[in-house]
Scaffold this motif. Structure first.
Motif, mmCIF file in Angstrom:
data_model
loop_
_atom_site.group_PDB
_atom_site.id
_atom_site.type_symbol
_atom_site.label_atom_id
_atom_site.label_comp_id
_atom_site.label_asym_id
_atom_site.label_seq_id
_atom_site.Cartn_x
_atom_site.Cartn_y
_atom_site.Cartn_z
ATOM 1 N N ARG A 224 34.761 69.785 -28.520
ATOM 2 C CA ARG A 224 33.527 70.156 -28.996
ATOM 3 C C ARG A 224 33.393 69.546 -30.300
ATOM 4 O O ARG A 224 34.331 69.260 -31.129
ATOM 5 N N GLU A 225 32.283 69.104 -30.586
ATOM 6 C CA GLU A 225 31.943 68.211 -31.761
ATOM 7 C C GLU A 225 30.915 68.848 -32.516
ATOM 8 O O GLU A 225 29.813 69.292 -32.269
ATOM 9 N N PHE A 226 31.239 68.872 -34.029
ATOM 10 C CA PHE A 226 30.223 69.517 -34.868
ATOM 11 C C PHE A 226 29.432 68.498 -35.382
ATOM 12 O O PHE A 226 29.692 67.290 -35.635
ATOM 13 N N ILE A 227 28.002 68.823 -35.339
ATOM 14 C CA ILE A 227 26.761 67.864 -35.610
ATOM 15 C C ILE A 227 26.028 68.129 -36.650
ATOM 16 O O ILE A 227 25.773 67.217 -37.503
ATOM 17 N N THR A 228 25.723 69.300 -37.030
ATOM 18 C CA THR A 228 25.035 69.465 -38.226
ATOM 19 C C THR A 228 25.024 71.087 -38.823
ATOM 20 O O THR A 228 25.514 71.597 -37.780
ATOM 21 N N ALA A 229 24.736 71.305 -39.822
ATOM 22 C CA ALA A 229 24.974 72.413 -40.497
ATOM 23 C C ALA A 229 23.716 72.743 -41.627
ATOM 24 O O ALA A 229 23.211 71.875 -42.130
ATOM 25 N N ILE A 230 23.532 74.164 -41.859
ATOM 26 C CA ILE A 230 22.361 74.359 -42.925
ATOM 27 C C ILE A 230 22.825 75.478 -43.721
ATOM 28 O O ILE A 230 23.339 76.348 -43.286
ATOM 29 N N ASN A 231 22.658 75.403 -45.000
ATOM 30 C CA ASN A 231 22.943 76.498 -45.844
ATOM 31 C C ASN A 231 22.086 77.901 -45.767
ATOM 32 O O ASN A 231 21.164 77.752 -44.955
ATOM 33 N N TRP A 232 22.365 78.996 -46.429
ATOM 34 C CA TRP A 232 21.666 80.071 -46.306
ATOM 35 C C TRP A 232 20.239 79.908 -46.506
ATOM 36 O O TRP A 232 19.499 80.733 -45.917
ATOM 37 N N ASN A 233 19.695 79.199 -47.367
ATOM 38 C CA ASN A 233 18.081 79.312 -47.313
ATOM 39 C C ASN A 233 17.703 77.849 -47.000
ATOM 40 O O ASN A 233 16.342 77.573 -47.311
ATOM 41 N N GLY A 234 18.245 77.205 -46.601
ATOM 42 C CA GLY A 234 17.760 76.047 -46.042
ATOM 43 C C GLY A 234 17.691 74.900 -46.827
ATOM 44 O O GLY A 234 17.209 73.964 -46.590
ATOM 45 N N GLY A 235 17.978 75.130 -48.145
ATOM 46 C CA GLY A 235 18.066 73.951 -49.271
ATOM 47 C C GLY A 235 18.870 72.801 -49.156
ATOM 48 O O GLY A 235 18.872 71.775 -49.616
ATOM 49 N N SER A 236 20.037 72.968 -48.216
ATOM 50 C CA SER A 236 21.273 72.155 -47.950
ATOM 51 C C SER A 236 21.376 71.866 -46.539
ATOM 52 O O SER A 236 21.580 72.691 -45.685
ATOM 53 N N THR A 237 21.511 70.540 -46.023
ATOM 54 C CA THR A 237 21.933 70.317 -44.785
ATOM 55 C C THR A 237 22.785 69.204 -44.836
ATOM 56 O O THR A 237 23.088 68.477 -45.690
ATOM 57 N N TYR A 238 23.412 69.137 -43.708
ATOM 58 C CA TYR A 238 24.569 68.013 -43.176
ATOM 59 C C TYR A 238 24.187 67.554 -41.670
ATOM 60 O O TYR A 238 24.008 68.453 -40.786
ATOM 61 N N TYR A 239 24.541 66.306 -41.611
ATOM 62 C CA TYR A 239 24.418 65.876 -40.065
ATOM 63 C C TYR A 239 25.445 64.672 -40.033
ATOM 64 O O TYR A 239 25.855 63.950 -41.108
ATOM 65 N N THR A 240 26.221 64.718 -39.069
ATOM 66 C CA THR A 240 27.187 63.737 -38.765
ATOM 67 C C THR A 240 26.276 62.402 -38.375
ATOM 68 O O THR A 240 25.070 62.330 -37.835
ATOM 69 N N ASP A 241 26.974 61.288 -38.421
ATOM 70 C CA ASP A 241 26.212 59.844 -38.367
ATOM 71 C C ASP A 241 25.539 59.751 -36.968
ATOM 72 O O ASP A 241 24.497 59.109 -36.726
ATOM 73 N N SER A 242 26.359 60.431 -36.046
ATOM 74 C CA SER A 242 25.652 60.365 -34.272
ATOM 75 C C SER A 242 24.303 60.801 -34.272
ATOM 76 O O SER A 242 23.396 60.668 -33.373
ATOM 77 N N VAL A 243 24.066 61.833 -35.150
ATOM 78 C CA VAL A 243 22.774 62.258 -34.818
ATOM 79 C C VAL A 243 21.665 62.350 -36.016
ATOM 80 O O VAL A 243 20.497 62.431 -36.186
ATOM 81 N N LYS A 244 22.169 61.818 -37.178
ATOM 82 C CA LYS A 244 21.524 61.528 -38.453
ATOM 83 C C LYS A 244 20.275 60.590 -38.241
ATOM 84 O O LYS A 244 20.310 59.635 -37.465
#
Length: 127
Positions: free
Chosen positions: A45-65
């Motif tokens: 299983r691969e982690f690809i993206t996340a978002i903080n509580w209010n949507g103000g911060s996001t993270y993406y792995t390079d494979s989906v950015k």
């Protein structure tokens, strides 16, 4: 009882788009970091993206950015994953996950041990 229910998966041709949804219940949704993982056949299983509580911060792995966009609607207790320019290598079961963190930490760190998981939705990209 906490439930995370994914929907929106399916079969799409390469270059196409899909929008996944994850509806949450039984938890205070706005208190959770939300993320998406995927698991391809025969792979971990691969982690690809996340978002903080209010949507103000996001993270993406390079494979989906640049191709995938995560968003959330706290009024509807739902997190979304817009997937564009899909490739056959994106074929996988996609899972949403919820992580409760006591203090602001990097999103990738927050998603190392999610508290809750959805059951997954299949995404198949044909060439």
């Amino acid at each position: 009882q906490v439930q995370l229910v994914e929907s929106g998966g399916g079969l799409v041709q390469a270059g196409g788009s899909l929008r996944l949804s994850c509806a949450a219940s039984g938890l205070t949704f706005s208190s959770y970091v939300m993320g998406w993982f995927r698991q391809a056949p025969g792979k971990e299983r691969e982690f690809i993206t996340a978002i903080n509580w209010n949507g103000g911060s996001t993270y993406y792995t390079d494979s989906v950015k640049g191709r995938f966009t995560i968003s959330r609607d706290n009024a509807k207790n739902t997190v979304f994953l817009q997937m564009n320019s899909l490739k056959p290598v994106d074929t996988a079961v996609y899972y949403c996950a919820a992580a409760r963190v006591p203090a602001p930490i990097p999103l990738a760190q927050a998603m190392r041990a999610p508290r809750y998981w959805g059951q997954g939705t299949q995404v198949t990209v044909s060439s």
